[in-house]
Design an enzyme around this catalytic site. Structure first.
Site, mmCIF file in Angstrom:
data_model
loop_
_atom_site.group_PDB
_atom_site.id
_atom_site.type_symbol
_atom_site.label_atom_id
_atom_site.label_comp_id
_atom_site.label_asym_id
_atom_site.label_seq_id
_atom_site.Cartn_x
_atom_site.Cartn_y
_atom_site.Cartn_z
ATOM 1 N N LYS A 12 -28.273 54.890 34.395
ATOM 2 C CA LYS A 12 -27.644 54.191 33.538
ATOM 3 C C LYS A 12 -27.191 52.865 33.617
ATOM 4 O O LYS A 12 -27.043 52.035 32.571
ATOM 5 C CB LYS A 12 -26.138 55.169 33.507
ATOM 6 C CG LYS A 12 -26.185 56.476 33.559
ATOM 7 C CD LYS A 12 -24.684 57.195 33.655
ATOM 8 C CE LYS A 12 -24.052 57.107 34.748
ATOM 9 N NZ LYS A 12 -24.667 57.493 35.876
ATOM 10 N N ARG A 54 -15.882 60.291 33.068
ATOM 11 C CA ARG A 54 -16.335 61.365 34.147
ATOM 12 C C ARG A 54 -15.771 62.694 34.237
ATOM 13 O O ARG A 54 -15.929 63.510 35.185
ATOM 14 C CB ARG A 54 -16.468 60.578 35.472
ATOM 15 C CG ARG A 54 -17.787 60.008 35.468
ATOM 16 C CD ARG A 54 -17.308 59.158 36.958
ATOM 17 N NE ARG A 54 -18.681 59.111 37.742
ATOM 18 C CZ ARG A 54 -19.182 58.077 38.114
ATOM 19 N NH1 ARG A 54 -19.216 56.897 37.341
ATOM 20 N NH2 ARG A 54 -20.033 57.985 39.067
ATOM 21 N N ARG A 114 -32.101 52.479 46.151
ATOM 22 C CA ARG A 114 -31.023 51.534 45.518
ATOM 23 C C ARG A 114 -30.503 50.548 46.489
ATOM 24 O O ARG A 114 -30.077 50.736 47.299
ATOM 25 C CB ARG A 114 -29.955 52.250 44.879
ATOM 26 C CG ARG A 114 -29.128 51.235 44.245
ATOM 27 C CD ARG A 114 -28.124 51.870 42.999
ATOM 28 N NE ARG A 114 -27.214 52.882 43.535
ATOM 29 C CZ ARG A 114 -26.820 53.658 42.457
ATOM 30 N NH1 ARG A 114 -26.748 53.736 41.265
ATOM 31 N NH2 ARG A 114 -25.812 54.855 43.030
ATOM 32 N N ARG A 117 -25.269 50.641 49.018
ATOM 33 C CA ARG A 117 -23.913 50.969 48.967
ATOM 34 C C ARG A 117 -23.571 51.972 50.022
ATOM 35 O O ARG A 117 -24.337 52.931 50.248
ATOM 36 C CB ARG A 117 -23.698 51.533 47.524
ATOM 37 C CG ARG A 117 -23.381 50.482 46.361
ATOM 38 C CD ARG A 117 -23.532 51.095 45.051
ATOM 39 N NE ARG A 117 -22.723 52.368 44.878
ATOM 40 C CZ ARG A 117 -22.931 52.909 43.637
ATOM 41 N NH1 ARG A 117 -23.538 52.505 42.647
ATOM 42 N NH2 ARG A 117 -22.243 54.028 43.323
ATOM 43 N N ARG A 151 -21.170 63.740 45.684
ATOM 44 C CA ARG A 151 -21.351 63.067 44.172
ATOM 45 C C ARG A 151 -21.816 63.945 43.259
ATOM 46 O O ARG A 151 -21.643 63.894 41.991
ATOM 47 C CB ARG A 151 -21.838 61.374 44.241
ATOM 48 C CG ARG A 151 -20.724 60.591 45.069
ATOM 49 C CD ARG A 151 -21.651 59.255 45.387
ATOM 50 N NE ARG A 151 -21.972 58.511 44.246
ATOM 51 C CZ ARG A 151 -22.985 57.727 44.434
ATOM 52 N NH1 ARG A 151 -23.629 57.289 45.438
ATOM 53 N NH2 ARG A 151 -23.324 57.038 43.311
HETATM 54 P P1 ADP Z 1 -26.538 54.975 37.831
HETATM 55 O O1 ADP Z 1 -26.172 53.647 37.001
HETATM 56 O O2 ADP Z 1 -26.882 55.926 36.796
HETATM 57 O O3 ADP Z 1 -26.309 55.302 39.042
HETATM 58 P P2 ADP Z 1 -28.861 53.010 38.544
HETATM 59 O O4 ADP Z 1 -28.989 52.104 37.137
HETATM 60 O O5 ADP Z 1 -28.135 52.312 39.422
HETATM 61 O O6 ADP Z 1 -28.065 54.466 38.309
HETATM 62 O O7 ADP Z 1 -30.390 53.679 39.020
HETATM 63 C C1 ADP Z 1 -30.443 54.147 40.224
HETATM 64 C C2 ADP Z 1 -31.583 53.598 41.301
HETATM 65 O O8 ADP Z 1 -32.837 54.002 40.346
HETATM 66 C C3 ADP Z 1 -31.575 52.185 41.157
HETATM 67 O O9 ADP Z 1 -32.141 51.845 42.469
HETATM 68 C C4 ADP Z 1 -32.616 51.764 40.206
HETATM 69 O O10 ADP Z 1 -33.428 50.581 40.473
HETATM 70 C C5 ADP Z 1 -33.852 52.751 40.120
HETATM 71 N N1 ADP Z 1 -34.056 53.266 38.534
HETATM 72 C C6 ADP Z 1 -33.115 53.095 37.472
HETATM 73 N N2 ADP Z 1 -33.894 53.441 36.248
HETATM 74 C C7 ADP Z 1 -35.095 54.076 37.006
HETATM 75 C C8 ADP Z 1 -36.343 54.350 36.244
HETATM 76 N N3 ADP Z 1 -36.463 54.670 34.997
HETATM 77 N N4 ADP Z 1 -37.325 54.408 37.229
HETATM 78 C C9 ADP Z 1 -37.441 54.437 38.496
HETATM 79 N N5 ADP Z 1 -36.388 53.937 39.030
HETATM 80 C C10 ADP Z 1 -35.020 53.844 38.377
HETATM 81 P P1 AMP Z 2 -20.677 54.487 40.244
HETATM 82 O O1 AMP Z 2 -20.986 53.285 40.404
HETATM 83 O O2 AMP Z 2 -20.472 54.906 38.778
HETATM 84 O O3 AMP Z 2 -21.787 55.646 41.094
HETATM 85 O O4 AMP Z 2 -19.080 54.999 40.831
HETATM 86 C C1 AMP Z 2 -18.987 54.672 42.096
HETATM 87 C C2 AMP Z 2 -17.657 55.507 42.491
HETATM 88 O O5 AMP Z 2 -16.757 55.190 41.702
HETATM 89 C C3 AMP Z 2 -17.503 56.953 42.036
HETATM 90 O O6 AMP Z 2 -18.291 57.789 42.865
HETATM 91 C C4 AMP Z 2 -15.973 57.272 42.212
HETATM 92 O O7 AMP Z 2 -15.389 57.641 43.322
HETATM 93 C C5 AMP Z 2 -15.685 55.884 41.243
HETATM 94 N N1 AMP Z 2 -15.643 56.066 39.972
HETATM 95 C C6 AMP Z 2 -16.573 55.483 39.174
HETATM 96 N N2 AMP Z 2 -16.371 55.904 37.656
HETATM 97 C C7 AMP Z 2 -15.281 56.644 37.879
HETATM 98 C C8 AMP Z 2 -14.599 57.497 36.817
HETATM 99 N N3 AMP Z 2 -14.909 57.161 35.641
HETATM 100 N N4 AMP Z 2 -13.661 58.133 37.036
HETATM 101 C C9 AMP Z 2 -13.317 58.312 38.421
HETATM 102 N N5 AMP Z 2 -13.689 57.737 39.319
HETATM 103 C C10 AMP Z 2 -15.054 56.892 39.073
#
Ligand code: ADP
Ligand code: AMP
Length: 224
Positions: free
Chosen positions: A19, A94, A132, A165, A176
């Protein structure tokens, strides 16, 4: 479209589904800001604000930060000038109470425009999250295998240091995903019933996911 209509795109999908990666690509193309609640919490944590300190224990455990706190933070963020035309919501809502609160917030502006659902297999999620890496300075997202920086450990955009992270470690990732299925997945039905859901195959490479997203946005009259 009425004069007060704005474009609010809600990205729905499990952690690691891509995302944030897509939101960063689309925000440039659409001229709409990415509003990522996870990033907002991490920013507050880095700056040791009261909100950041409160959020920390939930984030460390992979739990959701309480709805009231999260909703208030989003309300304040969406009231800022750069959201005057809308926003890309990444990681919010969420939970059902958050979705209801968002509908109330956006009622004066025509509501949520479209909800792309990032469909991705669990094993792909685990592989993506474990590789990541995030820039400590600007928040740019990399993957050691799928999207590596030009120089290991260094951000291509700003030269900042890349880190893993804390909540991307295997123990927390499991919870998660559980939290996603328990609290967030019910939103699929919520948005489907309102005709807003658009399913995207997020198992594909980044550029193909972007193309799929652009196609569903175009179907809703949002031109990239
Ligand atoms: P989210 O925001 O849904 O948690 P991220 O955008 O941070 O996900 O993506 C999670 C990991 O996967 C990151 O390390 C990113 O570089 C990688 N990634 C994102 N989209 C793709 C894809 N389509 N194919 C391969 N790796 C991806
Ligand atoms: P993310 O970066 O989206 O993976 O979020 C990291 C963490 O932030 C999550 O595991 C939650 O602990 C908190 N968080 C992010 N967005 C929300 C949300 N909409 N509601 C509650 N907690 C959130």
């Amino acid at each position: 479209m009425a004069a007060n209509d704005r474009t609010f795109i809600v990205f729905l999908g499990p952690p690691g589904s891509g995302k944030g990666t897509q939101a960063r690509i689309l925000e440039q193309k659409l001229g709409l800001p990415q509003v990522a609640t996870g990033d907002l919490f991490r920013y507050n944590l880095k700056n040791q604000t009261e909100l950041g300190l409160l959020a920390r224990k939930y984030m460390d455990a992979g739990e959701l930060v309480p709805d009231e706190v999260t909703v208030r933070m989003v309300e304040e963020r969406l009231a800022r000038e750069d959201c005057a035309r809308g926003a890309i919501l990444d990681g919010f809502p969420r939970s059902l109470p958050q979705a209801v609160a968002l509908d109330e917030m956006l009622a004066p502006y025509g509501g949520v425009t479209v909800v792309p659902l990032f469909q991705v297999d669990d094993d792909v999620v685990v592989e993506r999250i474990s590789g990541r890496r995030v820039c400590r300075n600007c928040g740019a997202v990399y993957h050691v295998k799928f999207n590596p920086p030009k120089q290991e450990g260094i951000c291509d955009v700003c030269g900042g240091e890349l880190y893993q992270r804390d909540d991307d470690r295997p123990e927390t990732v499991k919870n998660r995903l559980y939290v996603y299925y328990k609290h967030t997945a019910p939103l699929i039905g919520y948005y489907f019933a309102r005709g807003l859901l658009a399913e995207i195959d997020a198992n594909q490479p980044v550029a193909d996911v972007t193309a799929a997203l652009e196609a569903v946005l175009a179907e809703r009259g949002i031109q990239v």
